[in-house]
Every structure is written in C-alpha cells, then in structure tokens.
Write a protein that holds these residues in place. Structure first.
Motif, PDB file in Angstrom:
ATOM      1  N   TYR A 163       2.830   3.457   3.994  1.00  0.00           N
ATOM      2  CA  TYR A 163       3.893   3.437   5.004  1.00  0.00           C
ATOM      3  C   TYR A 163       3.946   4.727   5.817  1.00  0.00           C
ATOM      4  N   PRO A 164       3.948   5.879   5.146  1.00  0.00           N
ATOM      5  CA  PRO A 164       3.948   7.115   5.948  1.00  0.00           C
ATOM      6  C   PRO A 164       2.681   7.265   6.795  1.00  0.00           C
ATOM      7  N   ALA A 184       1.810   1.631  -1.676  1.00  0.00           N
ATOM      8  CA  ALA A 184       2.795   1.467  -0.606  1.00  0.00           C
ATOM      9  C   ALA A 184       3.341   2.815  -0.145  1.00  0.00           C
ATOM     10  N   GLY A 185       3.602   3.690  -1.114  1.00  0.00           N
ATOM     11  CA  GLY A 185       4.167   4.999  -0.791  1.00  0.00           C
ATOM     12  C   GLY A 185       3.226   5.874   0.027  1.00  0.00           C
ATOM     13  N   TYR A 208       2.586  -5.898   9.388  1.00  0.00           N
ATOM     14  CA  TYR A 208       3.692  -5.012   9.039  1.00  0.00           C
ATOM     15  C   TYR A 208       3.376  -4.389   7.689  1.00  0.00           C
ATOM     16  N   GLY A 209       4.139  -3.379   7.326  1.00  0.00           N
ATOM     17  CA  GLY A 209       3.819  -2.582   6.147  1.00  0.00           C
ATOM     18  C   GLY A 209       3.381  -3.374   4.931  1.00  0.00           C
ATOM     19  N   TYR A 210       4.252  -4.270   4.469  1.00  0.00           N
ATOM     20  CA  TYR A 210       3.938  -4.931   3.206  1.00  0.00           C
ATOM     21  C   TYR A 210       2.797  -5.936   3.338  1.00  0.00           C
ATOM     22  N   ARG A 264       2.881   5.523  10.096  1.00  0.00           N
ATOM     23  CA  ARG A 264       3.710   6.287  11.026  1.00  0.00           C
ATOM     24  C   ARG A 264       2.962   7.470  11.625  1.00  0.00           C
ATOM     25  N   ARG A 265       2.197   8.150  10.780  1.00  0.00           N
ATOM     26  CA  ARG A 265       1.438   9.304  11.286  1.00  0.00           C
ATOM     27  C   ARG A 265       0.402   8.865  12.305  1.00  0.00           C
TER      28      ARG A 265
END
Lengths: 339, 118
Positions: free
Chosen positions: B54-55, B50-51, B33-35, B58-59
């Motif tokens: 995360y996107p 992180a910024g 997962y993300g983190y 998704r892409r």
C-alpha cells in the motif's frame, strides 16, 4: 472505538498532515477488502496483525528523513560533542572554583563549606556539559536540515572529482585544530561568564573581618538587555567553529562569513562600551574610595579603560579578518571552493 | 555471529526488495486497487505484504509512475491505480534492465556450475 478505527488513527498520527485524510480513507478501504463478509473481531485482529505495527506502516508512507543528525554528520557530531562537553564542563568548573576562591569563605574548615563547594562544582560541571551538548546539537540539526555545504559531503548529490581531495597535510590552508579549540574555549568562557556569572567580574575588597565586599563591574540588570545578542553572537561563533572543524580547510566563503561575524562582534562590543548605564555606578565610587581620588577621576579612568579595551577588540578583530582573508586568498585552492 | 539461515533470509529479502517496483508496475497495465493487487500477486506466487504494497503504490504515484482515482460506484469507495504514460515508459525500460541482469546472472551462474561440478 473499534480496533480498525484505532489502528487507522494511530497510523495517521505518524503521517504528515497533508496525506493523513487520503491515506486514512484508502487504508480503511483496503482493510475492509481484506476482511470477509460478516467479519468477526477475530478476523479484524488477523488482518491488522498482517498489516503490522502502525508505526512501521506509517514509516513506509513517510520517506522523508526521520533522523535529527544523519550519517553524513554523525561521526563529526560525536567527536565534536565530546570535545565541547569536556570544554564546557571544564569552563563551568573553573568559573565556579574562581568564584569561590574570590569570595573566600571566612573559614574553609567550617562544617559543610567544602561539601557545599564540591556539590556546587559537580552541579555546575553537569549544567555546563548539558549546555554545551544542547547547543552543539542545535547547530548540527541546523546543518542537517538546511543541508549547508560545508566541505564534507560524501552523501550529497554533487559530483565528486579528484579536485575535492583534501590537500596534503603541510598545506597552509589547513585549519589547526588546536587553534580552533583554543578560540572555542575563549568564546565559551566569555559567554558563560557574561551569561551565567556576570557578578564574578568584580572588584573584591577584603574587609576588616576577612570577608570581602564584592562590587561588580557591570550593571547586571542592564546587561540583561544584551544577553540575547551575546548568545546569538556566541552561537554564530560556535557554528563557525564547527564548520572549521568539519571542513578542515579554509575557503573563501568561510573567510567571508568569519569577516561578517567579526564585524557583528565589533558592533556589539562598541554598542555595549558606549552604553554608560552598563557600568555599575557603585564600581566607580568604590574605585574612587580605594584609590583615594574623586569620583570624577575614577570615572575618567573607567572611560579610558573602556576605550583601550574597545581599541584592543577592534584591532584583534580587524587583524583576524585580514589574516584569514590573506591566508585564504594566497592559497591556490582558496577561491576554488567558493560556489 | 548470525546463522546461515538468518543471513540467507536477510539476503533473500534484499534481493526481492529490488524487484518490488518492477513487479508492481508489471501488474498495473490495467487498473487495480490495493487489495485486488495483493490477491493477484499471491495467485501468481509473487506475494508482497499488504503493509509494504500500500505505501509503495502511494510512493510510485508521487513519483508520477502511477495515476489513481477513487471509484465510488461500488458498495464501498476504492482507490484504483494504473500506470501513467511516464510509468509505462519506465516499466518498458526497467523490464529491459531486468532481462539484461537476469541473462548475465544466468551466464555467470552456469559458467560457475560447469567449472566446478559438485
């Protein structure tokens, strides 16, 4: 509301509707993961700082275009914007000036007359420039959004071949800028006249006291019915000019679009000319009294004038259609550009 | 005029940006997962902000390279990502690309060092 909620809400605000909820939930989970157990306000502050500005974060999610007019059209847009602003400002100035001269204020030296004129000139030039800028921008936004193919496509997916190179400059197919700008000026003048100052098209009769009485040719109220159609036609025309400006060379699709436009223009003109109510009745009576004739005779004159004008418009348009089509078809590249 | 440091900084960022996707794909053979991915990359000394990450996840999912699912079993729900079949395929080929590039680059740089000893 706490910091985290405020942050996520701000990010969501910049996102497209369909991914808002999911991104919000995921972001919330991620932020929670980044925080230690029993976190404090300071921890939250630090994590949010790490994630950075909500706008930037949302931009990363959003890979769609974020500009109104992109790099493919930008240079052409700026160069055209300048021309159109200049033309519109000049036309607006011209119309205001003519209106003043025709109205001929009784005493030019009277206090305030010249000051008023100058103020009106400045404001009309400004309004004209704004109108021009607005409509050109609208047309370019439409080009950008729809990705219309207009022969200037360095950033499109189409595979480039050397065939796409513009022909040498003495090519008959090249569209003359001067011609385009001239037609653009004419369109702007007529649209601006009909839209902003239809009362300028009038008969000016100097009375005994030196102040002219003005009798407008058109029934201004009736004209309002046609304004939307006039604006649409003028916009299509403006779009075609911009297309010509950018493409620089004729092609068949352009010729066909122009022909369709011309036919639409003829239809609008014929409908307007056939409308008896569009001519101001007072105009006919005034005409009769000046020419010392009956109202019926004056009315036939106006009818004849309308027919001559209509025939003139039709001939010019048909000539334009024929000329454009022949020029386009004659050239070797003409049909090649059609998709 | 930008200083050497500024120019170098922006060039290094650009260079690293090109490796982002490969980095992420390489770590998603098993689901993360993300983190957890942020931490994993930090441990391996290939940190991604992180910024940015995360996107990016998704892409990649939108492109069909990753699959995701919400795991609601734990104390808090998390969105897990893992390579899809298409993602595995892309990963293998991208890895080859990377190896070719880095090999050729290495040859280039070595050659230059040999020709012009400091």
């Amino acid at each position: 509301m706490n910091l985290i909620e405020r942050y996520i809400d701000t990010v969501k605000k910049y996102l497209p509707e369909e991914i808002r909820e999911d991104v919000g939930l995921e972001l919330n989970a991620n932020i929670m993961d980044m925080l230690p157990e029993n976190y404090t306000e300071d921890d939250v502050f630090q994590v949010l700082t790490e994630l950075g500005s909500p706008k930037n974060l949302a931009d990363e999610y959003n890979t769609k275009k974020k500009y109104l007019i992109g790099p493919a059209y930008y240079d052409k847009y700026i160069s055209l914007l300048k021309s159109v602003i200049a033309i519109c400002a000049a036309v607006a100035l011209g119309i205001t000036l003519i209106e003043w001269i025709l109205k001929a204020p009784a005493d030019w030296y009277e206090a305030g007359v010249v000051a008023n004129l100058i103020a009106e000139l400045i404001s009309s030039a400004f309004v004209g420039a704004m109108q021009g800028a607005f409509w050109v921008t609208i047309v370019f936004i439409i080009l950008e959004r729809t990705g219309v193919e207009i022969g200037f496509t360095p950033f499109k997916n189409k595979v480039w071949t050397p065939d796409d190179l513009p022909a040498i400059s003495d090519d008959k197919n090249k569209i003359s800028r001067g011609e385009t700008i001239f037609s653009m000026v004419m369109t702007i003048v007529f649209t601006a006249l009909l839209y902003f100052r239809p009362e300028v098209i009038a008969m000016y009769v100097k009375g005994d006291n030196g102040i002219p009485t003005v009798t407008t040719l058109l029934n201004i109220e009736r004209l309002q019915i046609y304004i939307p159609a006039i604006i649409i036609v003028a916009l299509i025309q403006l779009g075609i000019f911009i297309w010509k400006f950018i493409a620089e060379h004729r092609n068949l699709l352009m010729a066909i679009t122009e022909a369709a436009y011309n036919i639409a223009f003829i239809v609008l003109m014929v409908v307007m000319l056939a409308d008896q109510g569009l001519i101001n009745n007072e105009f006919i009576t005034t005409l009769a009294s000046i020419m010392k004739t009956t109202v019926d005779t004056a009315s036939t004159w106006v009818e004849t004038g309308k027919k001559v004008f209509g025939a003139f418009v039709v001939i010019v348009c048909v000539w334009d259609i024929a000329e454009t089509l022949i020029r386009t078809l004659k050239s070797p590249k003409g049909s090649g550009n059609m998709k | 005029m930008d200083s050497v440091g500024e120019i170098l900084g922006s060039l290094a960022v650009e260079l690293k940006r090109g490796t982002l996707v490969l980095t992420v794909l390489s770590q998603l053979i098993t689901k993360e997962y993300g983190y957890s991915l942020v931490q994993k990359l930090e441990e391996k000394k290939v940190p991604i902000e992180a910024g940015t990450l995360y996107p990016l996840l998704r892409r990649l999912e939108k492109q069909g390279l990753l699959q995701s699912e919400w795991d609601t079993g734990e104390s808090r729900p998390r969105k897990f990502y893992v390579l899809s079949e298409k993602g595995k395929d892309v990963y293998i080929q991208l890895k080859d690309e990377w190896r070719t590039i880095s090999k050729q680059m290495e040859i280039l740089l070595r050659e230059e060092e040999k020709n012009e000893p400091d």
